[in-house]
Structure formats: structure tokens, C-alpha cells
Scaffold this active site. Structure first.
Site, PDB file in Angstrom:
ATOM      1  N   ARG B   9      -7.719  15.414 -71.912  1.00 21.16           N
ATOM      2  CA  ARG B   9      -9.101  14.944 -71.757  1.00 21.16           C
ATOM      3  C   ARG B   9      -9.473  14.872 -70.280  1.00 21.16           C
ATOM      4  O   ARG B   9     -10.557  15.270 -69.863  1.00 21.16           O
ATOM      5  CB  ARG B   9      -9.273  13.560 -72.389  1.00 21.16           C
ATOM      6  CG  ARG B   9      -9.298  13.614 -73.900  1.00 21.16           C
ATOM      7  CD  ARG B   9      -9.472  12.223 -74.463  1.00 21.16           C
ATOM      8  NE  ARG B   9      -8.242  11.462 -74.475  1.00 21.16           N
ATOM      9  CZ  ARG B   9      -8.170  10.152 -74.325  1.00 21.16           C
ATOM     10  NH1 ARG B   9      -9.267   9.447 -74.074  1.00 21.16           N
ATOM     11  NH2 ARG B   9      -7.016   9.534 -74.396  1.00 21.16           N
ATOM     12  N   SER B  36     -13.984   7.728 -72.761  1.00 28.27           N
ATOM     13  CA  SER B  36     -12.994   8.314 -73.667  1.00 28.27           C
ATOM     14  C   SER B  36     -12.949   9.833 -73.551  1.00 28.27           C
ATOM     15  O   SER B  36     -11.886  10.443 -73.616  1.00 28.27           O
ATOM     16  CB  SER B  36     -13.312   7.947 -75.113  1.00 28.27           C
ATOM     17  OG  SER B  36     -13.293   6.551 -75.275  1.00 28.27           O
ATOM     18  N   GLU B  57     -25.872  10.776 -82.081  1.00 30.71           N
ATOM     19  CA  GLU B  57     -25.269  12.113 -82.029  1.00 30.71           C
ATOM     20  C   GLU B  57     -26.223  13.218 -82.436  1.00 30.71           C
ATOM     21  O   GLU B  57     -26.100  14.365 -81.994  1.00 30.71           O
ATOM     22  CB  GLU B  57     -24.014  12.158 -82.912  1.00 30.71           C
ATOM     23  CG  GLU B  57     -22.861  11.296 -82.398  1.00 30.71           C
ATOM     24  CD  GLU B  57     -23.043   9.807 -82.691  1.00 30.71           C
ATOM     25  OE1 GLU B  57     -23.912   9.463 -83.528  1.00 30.71           O
ATOM     26  OE2 GLU B  57     -22.320   8.988 -82.101  1.00 30.71           O
ATOM     27  N   PHE B  82     -17.833  12.428 -85.053  1.00 35.80           N
ATOM     28  CA  PHE B  82     -19.291  12.250 -84.986  1.00 35.80           C
ATOM     29  C   PHE B  82     -19.996  13.539 -84.543  1.00 35.80           C
ATOM     30  O   PHE B  82     -21.114  13.813 -84.970  1.00 35.80           O
ATOM     31  CB  PHE B  82     -19.623  11.081 -84.062  1.00 35.80           C
ATOM     32  CG  PHE B  82     -18.759   9.875 -84.355  1.00 35.80           C
ATOM     33  CD1 PHE B  82     -18.679   9.383 -85.646  1.00 35.80           C
ATOM     34  CD2 PHE B  82     -17.992   9.275 -83.374  1.00 35.80           C
ATOM     35  CE1 PHE B  82     -17.862   8.306 -85.947  1.00 35.80           C
ATOM     36  CE2 PHE B  82     -17.169   8.200 -83.670  1.00 35.80           C
ATOM     37  CZ  PHE B  82     -17.095   7.706 -84.954  1.00 35.80           C
ATOM     38  N   HIS B 108     -10.624  13.448 -79.544  1.00 39.00           N
ATOM     39  CA  HIS B 108     -10.187  12.540 -80.610  1.00 39.00           C
ATOM     40  C   HIS B 108     -10.276  13.191 -81.984  1.00 39.00           C
ATOM     41  O   HIS B 108     -10.859  12.644 -82.919  1.00 39.00           O
ATOM     42  CB  HIS B 108     -10.990  11.236 -80.573  1.00 39.00           C
ATOM     43  CG  HIS B 108     -10.751  10.425 -79.331  1.00 39.00           C
ATOM     44  ND1 HIS B 108     -11.120  10.881 -78.074  1.00 39.00           N
ATOM     45  CD2 HIS B 108     -10.202   9.203 -79.153  1.00 39.00           C
ATOM     46  CE1 HIS B 108     -10.796   9.981 -77.175  1.00 39.00           C
ATOM     47  NE2 HIS B 108     -10.223   8.953 -77.793  1.00 39.00           N
ATOM     48  N   ASP B 116      -7.228   3.641 -84.554  1.00 38.77           N
ATOM     49  CA  ASP B 116      -8.600   3.472 -85.055  1.00 38.77           C
ATOM     50  C   ASP B 116      -8.727   3.791 -86.542  1.00 38.77           C
ATOM     51  O   ASP B 116      -9.654   3.338 -87.211  1.00 38.77           O
ATOM     52  CB  ASP B 116      -9.583   4.345 -84.259  1.00 38.77           C
ATOM     53  CG  ASP B 116     -10.021   3.681 -82.961  1.00 38.77           C
ATOM     54  OD1 ASP B 116      -9.725   2.478 -82.790  1.00 38.77           O
ATOM     55  OD2 ASP B 116     -10.636   4.357 -82.129  1.00 38.77           O
ATOM     56  N   ARG B 166      -6.708  13.747 -78.298  1.00 35.92           N
ATOM     57  CA  ARG B 166      -6.697  12.437 -77.651  1.00 35.92           C
ATOM     58  C   ARG B 166      -5.363  12.236 -76.922  1.00 35.92           C
ATOM     59  O   ARG B 166      -5.315  11.619 -75.862  1.00 35.92           O
ATOM     60  CB  ARG B 166      -6.842  11.345 -78.711  1.00 35.92           C
ATOM     61  CG  ARG B 166      -6.740   9.963 -78.089  1.00 35.92           C
ATOM     62  CD  ARG B 166      -6.507   8.871 -79.110  1.00 35.92           C
ATOM     63  NE  ARG B 166      -6.193   7.637 -78.409  1.00 35.92           N
ATOM     64  CZ  ARG B 166      -5.368   6.710 -78.847  1.00 35.92           C
ATOM     65  NH1 ARG B 166      -4.776   6.853 -80.008  1.00 35.92           N
ATOM     66  NH2 ARG B 166      -5.127   5.641 -78.145  1.00 35.92           N
TER      67      ARG B 166
END
Lengths: 278, 311
Positions: B9, B36, B57, B82, B108, B116, B166
């Protein structure tokens, strides 16, 4: 720029609007499908925009004004017949092509497709997406210091899409004073009155609460349309023109009747309608 | 085995900054996850070209579409769930139907989202993106490949989906690596079975092959960084040799790499394919490594499964 139309202007606009309405009906009749109600309610505004307000480039990329053209997004893509009619009138393509509307292989898709027809800024048809697209274009133009305006044409039923309000927040947050939206407030959607299906309520107050300037007008009065847009162009924030319109405007038996949202006139109905639009 | 792992990332964020310095048309959009997704690095250096649309989004995707219409090259980031789930129709009807130059770099993805849990673990994103015409899909496997994939996306004209892990990943490729979107990469020759993978599961597959080798199985590894358009030739040439295929992915076996390989082979060179990934089920909370193990995607679990089906 004068902010009033002359009597001659209004006379000409009237003549053109009648011609565009006749085109819309012939196209939909010929295709045996389409959306006459919302196309007829939109015609007068599109007429003023394309013939009196916007810097347009009917020759597309080869036009010297191309980068500086104003952008138009038909968020209520089902009113495509109205857009094609006004584009043909303005010389984007030959008027004969209008009768290919909705036919296999046509550039005039049921809902506008930018990959098929030059001059369409972006494909639309799925409701609720045009205002965000407009935000993106307005931001992009500002980044390049281009002073063009972005016009987004929304339906009133479309305001039931939550994504419209995501975009409304985006526009005011980014102070998009180059973004002008129209709401074609004809009070009808497929299943009936907007207020019965899912109350759209006070559209002006809603947009104002979202940080927009808003003005309510008669969407069939050329002078009001013209003045409202000129007013909007001077706004220091995004501006919405809530245009009170009549679904099916110009054809007595189609006016204010939700049944004409997505139905083609038959031969007799077309004849009657064209008589009224002489 | 322990080895140095790098944040892909972070590599993404740094590459955006590098691209932004060279090309003023690069713009970046995020939906309240810029820490993130690491787009915050771009936001810091180019605040005037960074747009945080908030938790919205749908607005994210269509605003990017509008920017692309004015000649910008938007990179759009949020979590894969999303990006591809909430805003699928914006991607389909506005970005891809108009064939706009929008780059969706979603982080992610997969089971390795970890603690999560299922609501945030996109196991369907490849499937969702793969069915849309005009979309090019990249699943890089390490830092170097992520950097090259992002640079490629900026230079390619059209919509691109990049799936960014991630988790931190060890280096697989060195500085000689060059990204070719038309080519899958054969990382090891073998004769008994073709292992096809990409993304985070490539390193597990490489480790698995060592275990297989100790057990007398000579496997070939095909890494498929670009799922669409897929490099049919490299895959078919390998399968002609081995006649046995195992696909390995951090994604549902429905609609992802495994499905893609099955579709390809069934029409051109039918061979037995075993798809390893998550089944028709949701994920759950846990540490990334634990989850990889639970869903059978660690080198050891992969080896057990493959030994079972080959021998």
C-alpha cells in the site's frame, strides 16, 4: 450579454421547440418505444441551452472551441429523444438520422452512449449518476483554468436516488460555481406522482440546505429559462434551477399523464399530436 | 519462514506521488480512507489534485469519471469491498460503458483484511470487475510489481482495476522486472502439475512448491498478474505439458482466477482443474495469517491439498 430575450428570439424558440417536439414524437413512434413524457417536458430548456446559451461544438474535436465548450450531461438519460432532436437541429448530425433512434446499429441508442455518438459527453441512462459526473467535470475544468460551465439535467423522480445527494454535498464542498443543474420538475415518475411514490418534497429548500443557490422557474417560459441560466452563471456556488414543467408538454392527451412516461404513440396518436404541434 | 515484508500500500502511495510529479493530469480521489489506502502521501504533496469525497463511494466513482472526461487521469482508492460492491453500477454504467480513463486501485481485498471480518473482506471483487466489458484487472504480488502495475495503469488508456493487498509482502521480483500486461509469468518449470496464482498467494505458492518437491511432485508455477485480458497462450502451453491444474487465489472460487482458468481451458484445452480459494461462503475475523491457514491458503495447507489430489 443581454439578459432578456427579444420578441423575435421568443418567436424563433417557439418555432424550434415545436419542431423538436415533432421530431421526438416521430422518433418514438418510429422506434415503437421510448419516453415521450419526460422528453417533451425537457425540450424548452434544452432548446434555450443549446441555441442561446452554451458554447457548443457540433463538429466535436475539429471545432476550434472544443476545449472551451460548455459541457452538458443528460442525467435523466431516458429523455434522449429530446437531446438527439436538439443536437440534430444544431448540426451535430443530419436530421434524417433521427429516425434510426433505438434501431439496431444506430448511434442514437435508447439512452445516450458517448462511445457511439460524438457530442455526447458521457453515457447516461442509469439515474442518479449525472450530478457526480458534473462535479468531476467541473473540478477538471477548474484545474485547467477553463471557464466553461457544466450543465446537468436531472429528473425530479431521479432525486430519490441517494447518490444525487452525495453529489450535491460534493458540489458545495468544492465550491463548484461552474456547475449548473436543472431539475425537470414535472411531478411524475413511472408509477405515478412523485409525491405519492416517494415524496421529493421541497426541492429548492433541500438544495439550499446542501449549500446551493436555487431558483424556481416555469420550465416552459423561454424568458424565465434564459434569465435563470444567466443568473446561475454569476453564482458564487453551484446553482440549481428547479424548472416546473408539464410531463408530455405540447400534446394535450399526453400532458400530466404518467402513462406516457415510456410509451410510444400509435399511428393515430402521432397524427393527432402532430396536428397540435403545427 | 521469516523474511522482510514490505507494505505494498505504501508502495502504491509513493508511486502515485512519483507519477504526480511527472504528470500534472494525475489526480487522486479517496473516500475517507486515505490513511489506509496511502493516498494521503499524494494528498500531502498535491493537495490541489487530491479529492476526498467523504464516505460516498458512488460519488467517488462518478466524480472520477467526470474528471476523466476533462483529460485527467484519476486514481481512485478505497477498500475493495466498497469500490467494487457499493459502486459497481457506477463503474459499469459510467466508467466502463463510456470507456473512461479511470484507475481503481482498491486495497484491503480478500480474506487477509483480517480482524475487521466478513463485512470488509471482498472475496467477490475480481468476479464483479471481470464481468464488465473494457475493464483491465491487475493483481500484483509484491512491492516491485505493484509499483510497475500502477505506472502501467497511468500509461494505459482505459479503465483499470488494481487489487492491492492489505498485508505486507516479501519481494519476489527484482529490479529487472518489467510489467507486460499481455503476459503471464512462468516462475518455475515443472511437469506434474501447473499451479496458477497471483497476488498474495504467489509467495505461499512458491513456498508450497518446495514442499511438493520434497514429496516428489515437480510443479510448474504460472503467475497471472493480469486476469483480464488473460494470457491464454502461457497457460495453455503449460497445461499441455502437465495436464493437471490447481488455481490458488485469495478470493472466492466463484468468478475469480479459478473460474477464469476453467472458462479458458474448457473451450480450448480441457484439463482437470482444482480451484483453491474461499468456497461459497463469507469470511470471518482473525489475524491475516490465521485466516490464510483456516481457508487453506498457506504453503503448508496448499501442499497438503495438492499432494492429496496428485498422488
Amino acid at each position: 450579454m443581454t439578459t432578456e430575450l427579444t420578441a423575435e428570439d421568443i418567436n424563433n424558440l417557439n418555432t424550434v421547440s415545436k419542431k423538436l417536439r415533432r421530431y421526438v414524437l416521430k422518433m418514438i413512434h418510429n422506434a415503437k418505444s421510448g419516453h415521450p413524457g419526460g422528453a417533451l417536458s425537457a425540450i424548452d430548456i434544452l432548446n434555450v441551452l443549446f441555441t442561446k446559451i452554451m458554447t457548443i461544438c457540433p463538429d466535436c474535436e475539429s471545432d476550434k472551441n472544443y476545449l472551451n465548450r460548455d459541457r452538458f450531461i443528460l442525467s435523466k438519460g431516458h429523455a434522449s429523444a429530446a437531446l438527439y432532436a436538439v443536437m440534430a437541429h444544431c448540426g451535430y448530425f443530419k436530421e434524417e438520422e433521427l429516425l434510426t433512434f433505438r434501431k439496431l446499429g444506430s448511434r442514437l441508442q435508447g439512452h445516450p452512449c458517448s462511445n457511439k455518438l460524438k457530442g455526447i459527453e458521457i453515457s447516461t441512462g442509469s439515474l442518479g449518476q449525472g450530478l457526480s459526473i458534473g462535479c468531476g467535470m467541473a473540478i477538471g475544468l477548474k484545474l485547467d483554468n477553463i471557464n466553461s460551465k457544466v450543465y446537468v439535467f436531472l429528473g425530479d423522480g431521479e432525486l430519490e436516488e441517494g447518490s444525487v445527494w452525495e453529489a450535491a454535498m460534493n458540489a458545495s464542498h468544492n465550491k463548484l460555481d461552474n456547475l449548473i443543474a436543472f431539475v425537470d420538475r414535472n411531478n411524475l415518475q413511472i408509477d405515478g406522482s412523485t409525491e405519492k411514490v416517494k415524496s421529493v418534497g421541497n426541492v429548492k429548500a433541500k438544495f439550499e440546505a446542501f449549500g446551493w443557490n436555487a431558483l424556481e422557474i416555469d420550465g416552459h417560459d423561454f424568458n424565465e429559462i434564459y434569465k435563470a441560466i444567466n443568473n446561475a452563471k454569476l453564482s458564487d456556488r453551484p446553482f440549481v434551477i428547479i424548472a416546473n414543467t408539464v410531463k408530455g408538454k405540447g400534446v394535450s392527451f399526453m400532458e400530466n399523464n404518467a402513462n406516457w412516461h415510456g410509451k410510444a404513440p400509435n399511428d393515430d396518436e402521432l397524427k393527432l399530436a402532430l396536428e397540435e404541434l403545427k | 519462514m521469516e523474511r522482510e515484508c514490505k507494505s505494498v500500500r505504501s508502495a502504491y502511495g509513493k508511486t502515485l506521488v512519483e507519477l504526480g510529479r511527472k504528470n500534472k493530469n494525475i489526480v487522486v480521489l479517496d473516500a475517507d480512507l486515505s490513511c489506509s489506502t496511502q493516498t494521503k502521501l499524494f494528498a500531502k504533496e498535491f493537495p490541489e489534485r487530491f479529492f476526498n469525497v467523504g464516505i460516498a463511494e458512488q460519488d467517488l466513482m462518478t466524480t472520477a469519471a467526470g474528471l476523466a472526461c476533462t483529460g485527467k487521469i484519476p486514481f481512485v482508492s478505497t477498500f475493495a469491498m466498497f469500490a467494487t460492491g457499493r459502486a459497481w453500477e457506477q463503474i459499469r454504467n459510467t466508467i466502463c460503458y463510456s470507456n473512461l480513463n479511470v484507475k481503481i486501485a482498491a486495497t484491503h481485498a480478500g480474506i487477509t483484511v483480517g480482524e475487521d471480518g466478513a463485512s470488509h473482506q471482498a472475496l467477490e471483487d475480481i468476479s464483479l470487475m471481470r464481468s464488465i466489458p473494457n475493464m483491465l484487472i491487475i493483481v500484483p504480488a509484491d512491492e516491485k510489481e505493484t509499483i510497475e502495475a500502477v505506472k502501467f495503469a497511468a500509461s494505459y488508456n482505459g479503465p483499470v482495476y488494481i487489487r492491492i493487498a492489505r498485508t505486507n509482502l516479501p519481494d519476489i521480483f527484482d529490479n529487472t522486472y518489467s510489467f507486460n500486461y499481455k503476459k503471464a509469468i512462468k516462475l518455475k518449470d515443472g511437469s506434474d502439475v501447473t499451479l496458477i496464482t497471483n497476488g498474495e498467494t504467489l509467495v505461499e505458492t512458491i513456498d508450497c512448491v518446495k514442499i511438493l518437491s520434497e514429496n516428489g511432485i515437480n510443479s510448474e508455477i504460472i503467475h497471472v498478474p493480469v486476469i483480464k485480458p488473460i494470457d491464454a497462450e502461457t497457460i495453455i502451453n503449460s497445461v499441455k505439458k502437465t495436464n493437471r491444474v490447481v488455481t490458488i487465489e485469495n478470493h472466492s472460487i466463484i468468478g475469480g482466477l479459478g473460474s477464469c482458468v476453467c472458462e479458458l481451458l474448457s473451450e480450448i484445452y480441457p484439463a482437470k482443474v482444482t480451484r483453491i480459494g474461499t468456497k461459497d461462503e463469507f469470511g470471518q475475523s482473525g489475524q491475516a495469517k490465521e485466516l490464510l491457514d483456516f481457508y487453506g491458503l498457506t504453503a503448508k495447507k496448499l501442499a497438503e491439498k495438492i499432494i492429496g489430489i496428485i498422488k
